[in-house]
Design an enzyme around this catalytic site. Structure first.
Site, PDB file in Angstrom:
ATOM      1  N   GLU A 130       0.855  -1.211   0.164  1.00 42.14           N
ATOM      2  CA  GLU A 130      -0.082  -0.304   0.021  1.00 42.14           C
ATOM      3  C   GLU A 130       1.109   1.616   0.052  1.00 42.14           C
ATOM      4  OE1 GLU A 130      -3.100  -0.090  -0.859  1.00 42.14           O
ATOM      5  OE2 GLU A 130      -3.321  -2.147   0.164  1.00 42.14           O
TER       6      GLU A 130
ATOM      7  N   CYS B 173      -6.391  -1.314   9.202  1.00 41.44           N
ATOM      8  CA  CYS B 173      -4.884  -1.415   8.282  1.00 41.44           C
ATOM      9  C   CYS B 173      -4.960  -0.095   8.112  1.00 41.44           C
ATOM     10  CB  CYS B 173      -4.455  -2.330   7.457  1.00 41.44           C
ATOM     11  SG  CYS B 173      -5.047  -3.834   8.315  1.00 41.44           S
TER      12      CYS B 173
ATOM     13  N   HIS C 204      -0.527  -5.957   2.830  1.00 38.64           N
ATOM     14  CA  HIS C 204      -1.494  -6.818   2.949  1.00 38.64           C
ATOM     15  C   HIS C 204      -0.982  -8.017   2.675  1.00 38.64           C
ATOM     16  CE1 HIS C 204      -4.877  -3.197   3.705  1.00 38.64           C
ATOM     17  NE2 HIS C 204      -5.403  -3.699   4.716  1.00 38.64           N
TER      18      HIS C 204
END
Length: 269
Positions: free
Chosen positions: A151, A214, A233
């Site tokens: 991410e 998250c 993730h």
């Protein structure tokens, strides 16, 4: 965007941290299915939670020592119990990384984040204020995914889904009057492309972390650490759901993010 300096001819099989070259005799944390819980804990869900809670507290207690002189601290976080996961796979992965390490000059500190907005916000602030890490890696699960996702950004607003305590931020944001989004100093697109093309790893790039715990933890960490954080993730299905395969991949991935020749904070746009 900040970029890492990486080896263009990487060969994962010949790296010193490749799976078959790890010489540590310490085993990765075992994953217990519900039908193979220890006999003493087959009295139901309450017994299982007590068993895993004790294991988690034991693993966490060793993480409060100061790093040795001349070494850098990298903090790796995983999340606590969530829905059907009595022990969150992200926390098992963090424990595995603690066991195999990230290199001779890196002290790995692991922290478990509760699936709670208030508690996660507090723990993230404490990590940056007390441990002063070089870098923080947050691990979270992507249910149903079979690949690892890097991410790039954390979002500040839009947190309307309730945590395990039934709460969500009153203002639906991480930090009041802060930027809408923050980016990691690491160029996640470049890292994912390199590892996919040159090492054949199942790693993909994303700019939307989902606006749940998250994403919330990631934004808070980017805010406190001035971008010196990553959110990965991890999958819950497929071959990479196995800790034996996932943890060495994460080790290679994180070491690719951390150039040995200069501090993370010295990277230039």
């Amino acid at each position: 965007m900040f970029k890492t300096r990486t080896n263009k001819n990487i060969d994962v099989q010949n790296l010193p941290w490749a799976p078959e070259r790890i010489t540590s005799t310490r085993r990765l944390p075992h994953v217990f299915a519900q039908d193979e819980l220890p006999q003493a804990d087959k009295r139901g869900l309450a017994g299982a939670r007590l068993f895993f809670s004790a294991r988690t507290r034991e693993a966490s207690r060793v993480e409060h020592t100061a790093p040795m002189s001349g070494r850098d601290t990298v903090v790796v976080t995983g999340f606590g119990p969530f829905r059907q996961f009595l022990v969150n796979p992200s926390w098992r992965a963090a424990q595995g990384l603690k066991l195999i390490g990230l290199g001779e000059r890196i002290d790995v500190c692991i922290k478990e984040l509760p699936v709670s907005y208030v508690q996660t916000q507090r723990v993230i602030a404490e990590i940056w204020q007390t441990l002063h890490p070089k870098f923080v890696v947050h691990l979270g699960i992507a249910r149903g995914s079979s690949v690892v996702t890097l991410e790039q950004t954390g979002k500040n607003r839009g947190y309307r889904d309730k945590d395990v305590r039934g709460h969500c931020p009153v203002s639906h944001c991480c930090v009041d009057e802060a930027p809408e989004e923050l980016c990691s100093v690491i160029d996640m697109r470049a890292v994912s492309k390199q590892l996919k093309e040159e090492a054949g790893m199942d790693v993909v790039y994303s700019r939307d972390a989902g606006r749940y715990l998250c994403d919330f933890a990631y934004y808070c960490s980017l805010y406190h650490g001035q971008g010196r954080a990553a959110l990965i993730h991890i999958p819950t299905s497929g071959g990479l759901a196995s800790a034996d395969r996932l943890v060495p991949l994460l080790q290679t991935l994180i070491r690719t993010m951390l150039p040995a020749d200069r501090p993370v904070g010295d990277m230039k746009r």
